[in-house]
Scaffold this motif. Sequence first.
Motif, short mmCIF file in Angstrom:
data_model
loop_
_atom_site.label_atom_id
_atom_site.label_comp_id
_atom_site.label_asym_id
_atom_site.label_seq_id
_atom_site.Cartn_x
_atom_site.Cartn_y
_atom_site.Cartn_z
N SER A 305 0.70 -1.18 -0.12
CA SER A 305 0.00 0.04 -0.12
C SER A 305 0.80 1.29 0.06
CB SER A 305 -0.85 -0.05 1.12
OG SER A 305 -1.90 -1.21 1.09
N VAL A 306 1.87 1.37 0.95
CA VAL A 306 2.86 2.19 0.70
C VAL A 306 3.36 2.66 -0.65
CG1 VAL A 306 5.13 3.18 1.62
CG2 VAL A 306 3.48 2.12 3.33
N LEU A 307 3.75 1.51 -1.33
CA LEU A 307 4.47 1.56 -2.64
C LEU A 307 3.47 1.97 -3.60
CD1 LEU A 307 6.86 -1.59 -3.10
CD2 LEU A 307 7.48 0.83 -2.90
N ARG A 308 2.09 1.63 -3.36
CA ARG A 308 1.16 2.12 -4.36
C ARG A 308 0.71 3.62 -4.05
NH1 ARG A 308 -4.44 -0.23 -2.88
NH2 ARG A 308 -4.07 1.30 -1.20
N ASP A 309 0.80 4.04 -2.99
CA ASP A 309 0.56 5.41 -2.45
C ASP A 309 1.69 6.42 -3.09
OD1 ASP A 309 -1.99 4.59 -1.89
OD2 ASP A 309 -1.67 4.71 0.37
N GLU A 310 3.03 5.92 -2.74
CA GLU A 310 4.04 6.70 -3.11
C GLU A 310 4.85 5.98 -3.90
OE1 GLU A 310 5.60 9.03 0.22
OE2 GLU A 310 4.02 8.17 1.62
N PRO A 311 4.93 5.91 -5.28
CA PRO A 311 5.54 5.25 -6.33
C PRO A 311 7.07 5.41 -6.35
CG PRO A 311 3.40 5.79 -7.10
CD PRO A 311 3.48 6.56 -6.03
N ALA A 312 7.47 6.82 -6.05
CA ALA A 312 8.95 7.36 -6.04
C ALA A 312 9.64 6.88 -5.00
CB ALA A 312 8.73 8.74 -6.27
N LEU A 313 8.98 6.32 -3.91
CA LEU A 313 9.70 5.95 -2.65
C LEU A 313 10.46 4.78 -2.82
CD1 LEU A 313 9.58 7.30 0.32
CD2 LEU A 313 8.16 5.15 0.91
N ASN A 314 11.95 4.75 -2.29
CA ASN A 314 12.86 3.90 -2.62
C ASN A 314 12.16 2.72 -1.70
OD1 ASN A 314 14.31 3.65 -0.18
ND2 ASN A 314 14.87 5.74 -0.94
N LYS A 315 12.91 1.43 -2.08
CA LYS A 315 12.34 0.14 -1.43
C LYS A 315 12.58 0.41 0.11
CE LYS A 315 14.19 -3.61 -2.61
NZ LYS A 315 14.67 -5.03 -3.29
N ARG A 316 13.94 0.72 0.58
CA ARG A 316 14.14 0.60 1.86
C ARG A 316 13.30 1.59 2.90
NH1 ARG A 316 20.43 1.16 3.68
NH2 ARG A 316 20.57 -0.05 2.25
N ASP A 317 12.99 2.76 2.08
CA ASP A 317 12.00 3.65 2.75
C ASP A 317 10.62 3.13 2.99
OD1 ASP A 317 14.25 5.48 3.26
OD2 ASP A 317 13.75 6.73 1.52
N ALA A 318 10.45 2.50 1.91
CA ALA A 318 8.88 1.97 1.86
C ALA A 318 8.81 0.88 3.07
CB ALA A 318 8.65 1.17 0.54
N VAL A 319 9.85 -0.17 3.12
CA VAL A 319 9.77 -1.19 4.29
C VAL A 319 9.71 -0.26 5.51
CG1 VAL A 319 11.23 -2.81 5.40
CG2 VAL A 319 11.14 -2.81 2.87
#
Length: 798
Positions: A305-319
Motif C-alpha cells: 500500500s505504501v508503494l502504491r501511494d508513493e511510487p517514487a519512494l525507494n524500497k528501503r524507505d517503503a519497508v
Amino acid sequence: MSVTGEGVFRGLLKWRWVALPVLLGMIAATAMSLPKLQKDTSADAFIGEDQPALVYKNHIEDVFGLTDPIVVAVIDEDDDGIFDAENLALVERLTRSIESLPQIDPERVTSLATENYIAGNAEGIVVEGFLDPDTAYFQAPPGTLERAGEVRAAIDDFPLYQGLLVGREGTATLIVAELIDDDLATEAYNGVLDIVRSETVADGTKIHVAGEGAVMGYLSTYIDNDASRLNPMAGLIITLVLLVAFMSLRAAILPNLIVAGTVLGSFGLMAASGTSFFVITNGLVVNLIGIAVADSIHILSSYYSVLRDEPALNKRDAVVRAMAQMWRPVTLTSITTIAGFLALSISSAMPPIQAFGLFGAIGVFLAWVYSMTLLPVLLSLWPTRRIPAPFARRRNGAARVSLAERAMSALGARVLAAPKTVVTVGVALFVFGVAGALQLQVEEERIANFKPSEPVYQADKVINATTDGIYSLDVLIETPAPEGLYDPELLRRIEDLQAYMETLPAVGGTTSIVDYVKQLHRSVQEGDPAAYTIPDDPDLIAQLFFLYAASADPADFEEEVDYDFQRTLVRAQVSDGRYTTNRDIVPVLERYVEEHFNDELATATVTGRVTVSYYWFHGIDRSTILSVLLSFGAVTLAAILLFRSPVLGLLAALPVGLAILLVYSVMGWSGVALGMGTSMFAAIAIGLSIDFAIHALERIRELARERGISVDTLKDLYPETGRALFFNFIAVAGGFGVLTTSDVPPLVKFGSLVAVAVTTAFLASVTLLPALVLLLKPSAMTSRYREEPSHAKLAPTT
C-alpha cells in the motif's frame, strides 16, 4: 510510528547484512535440539507426577510388577466357542511367540497356556497347567476335543478365571502380555501384530489386539503419520492463500520463512527443555503457522500500500514506512495471543496442555521477533520492488479495486446502514449462546483418540463386550506387619470389597488373593463346593499357601500378593473407559474403602488405570472455565493497557467473547462433549480471535482521530484493513481447518472449534464492532494519548 520507532527500523536495515546472519543463526541454534524431541503417548502423561492416583499406580507396578499390557483376544462365537482343539492350539502358539518378543516380559504373559488349575487329590492339591502335556488331572492329550472339554469344565469350576481369562460365554479368551518398558510399546505392538498376521486361523475365529500397551504403541505411529500429512497440507494451504491475496512469489515465500523460523525455534526449544511431544502437540504446528503468517499478511499489505501511494519512494524507505505503520498492531496482537497461550498453560492441570500453552506462547514471541526483524530485512533484500496486481494502479493512475476489497466494502455498507439491527442480532446470539452453553457436558475416553474404523478401536470394543473388561481398577491393601494377610477377618473384608466392587457400573469381575484361598480350601476338602470359603484359622491359610508352593511355582501369586504376605492387590476389570463411567465408580469406591479399611488391621488405597484416568480428567469443567476466564481476562487486560482505554479494551474483547460463547452453545445444543481436544480450544481461540478486533479498532481509531466518527469515516475501514483481515482470517481458519482431516479425533474437534470461533470473531469484528462504535461514539476513539509527533503522514493501516 514515532521518529524513534522509524529510526529503529532504519537502523535495522542499515545493518541488515549483520542482522541477517544473526537471525538465521538464531533459528539454527534453536532448531539444533530437534532430533532430541521425544514422543510420549502414555495416558499417564496427562496427570502430574505428584498426583496420588499416579503415585500409587507406579507403586503397585513396582511391588507387583504390573504394567499396562497388550491384550490379544481369540474370539470364536460358534457353539464350542474357544473350547476346541484348533483354538486352544492357536492360544498356545500365540503365547509362546509373544513370550519370545524382546520387548515383552516372558514371565508376565498370562493366558490359558501359562495359567494353572488347582484341584485336590489324596495327597493334598494338584496344580497343573490347562494346556500342559503331562498332567494328572487332565486325562485327554492336548490338541484333542476331549482335552478342550476338560479345560472348559475346569474353567467353569474355577471362578477366578471366568470373565478375566475366558469370557463368561466361552466365546473369547485373552493373552495378556506386559511390556518390559513403556518406551518399547511401539516395537512390542508391531511385533505382536506381525505374529498375529502370520497365523492361519480357522473359519469363525478372529484375533484382536488392544489394551493400553497397544494404544501407546499405535499412537506413536499414529502421531508420525498424522504430522507428516497435516503439516505440509497446512503449509500448502497457507501458501495458496498468500498467492491469491498478493499474486506475488515474494509474498508467498517470505512468510513461509518466518513460519519455518517460528516452528523450528519453538519445537527446538521444546526438545532442548526435555519436554515431550504429546498427542495434542500436533495441533501446535498449525497454530504457529497461522499466527506467523497472519503477521506477515498485515506487514506485506502495508508495504504494498505504501508503494502504491508513493511510487517514487525507494524500497528501503517503503519497508521502514510499512513497519512504522504495523509494528504497533502486530505487537498488540502478539501480546494478547501470548496472554491467551500463557493463561491456558497456567490454568491447566494436564502437563501436555501446560506444554502446549507454554510453547505456543514462545512460538508467538518468536513469530513476533522474526516478523519485526527478519521479514523487513528479507523484504529489503529482495531484488525487485514490483507492486503485485492487487495493489497496482491502472494506467490512468486510478487504484485497482480487487474482488476482496469490493466484497468487504459491500459488507461495510450494509453494516453501517443498519447498525441497530446488527447489534440486535448480536444480543440475540449472546442469549442463544448462554442457553446452549448451559447444556454442555463433560466426557472423555482414551480409546476415542482413534477413529472407530481403526483396528485398535474395534478390538477394544469387541474385547470389552466379550470379557469382563480390559481396564483395571485396583485397590492396594497394606497390613502393618508381614503375614498380615493370613488374618481371616481381613480376608473377609477383602471378599466383601470384591462383592461391592462387582456392583459398580461396568465392573465385570474382580480378582484377589482371596480367590486363591477359597479355591485352595475347596481343593483340600475334596472339591466340596461348600468349602469354597475363607478358613477361620490363620494357620490353615498359611498352610494352604505352603501346599501350593510345594506343588507349583510360588511366584504364581506375585501379581496378587508380595513375598511377605503384607500387601495385596484387589483388581476389578472394567469394560467401559469413559470418564462418565469412571466418575460413577472411583469416588464411591474411595468412600467405601475409607469406611471399611484404614484402621489397625489394614489400609486401602484406590488406584489403577481407571483411577488415574478419572483424576487426569476430573475437574476438567472447572479448569476449562478457569482457563477461559484467565485467557479472556488476560487478553482483555492486555488490550486495555495497550489501548490505554478500558472502553477500547472491552470493545476489543467483545467479538472474542461472543465467538467462544457461540461455539460452546453449538457444542451444548449438538451434544459435543467437553473433552481433551474441546477443552483447550477456547484459550487458543481467544488469543487468536482478538487479533481481528485489535487491527480493526486500531484502524478505526486512526480514522476517527482524523475525521471523527461517522458512516463515511468507518467505510474506509473495509477496503484495505478489511481486505487484510479477510485474508488473515482465511489463512488462520484454513490452517486450523486442516486439522479436520486429522486421524486423531480430538485434533479434529480442536481444529473445527477453533476455525468456527475464528470465523465468528472475524465476522463480529467487521460487523458488530463498527456498529457499536457508530452507535456509542466512544470518546476514547477520538481522544489523543501522549506520543511523539509523527515524522511523516503515514499511509493507511492495513
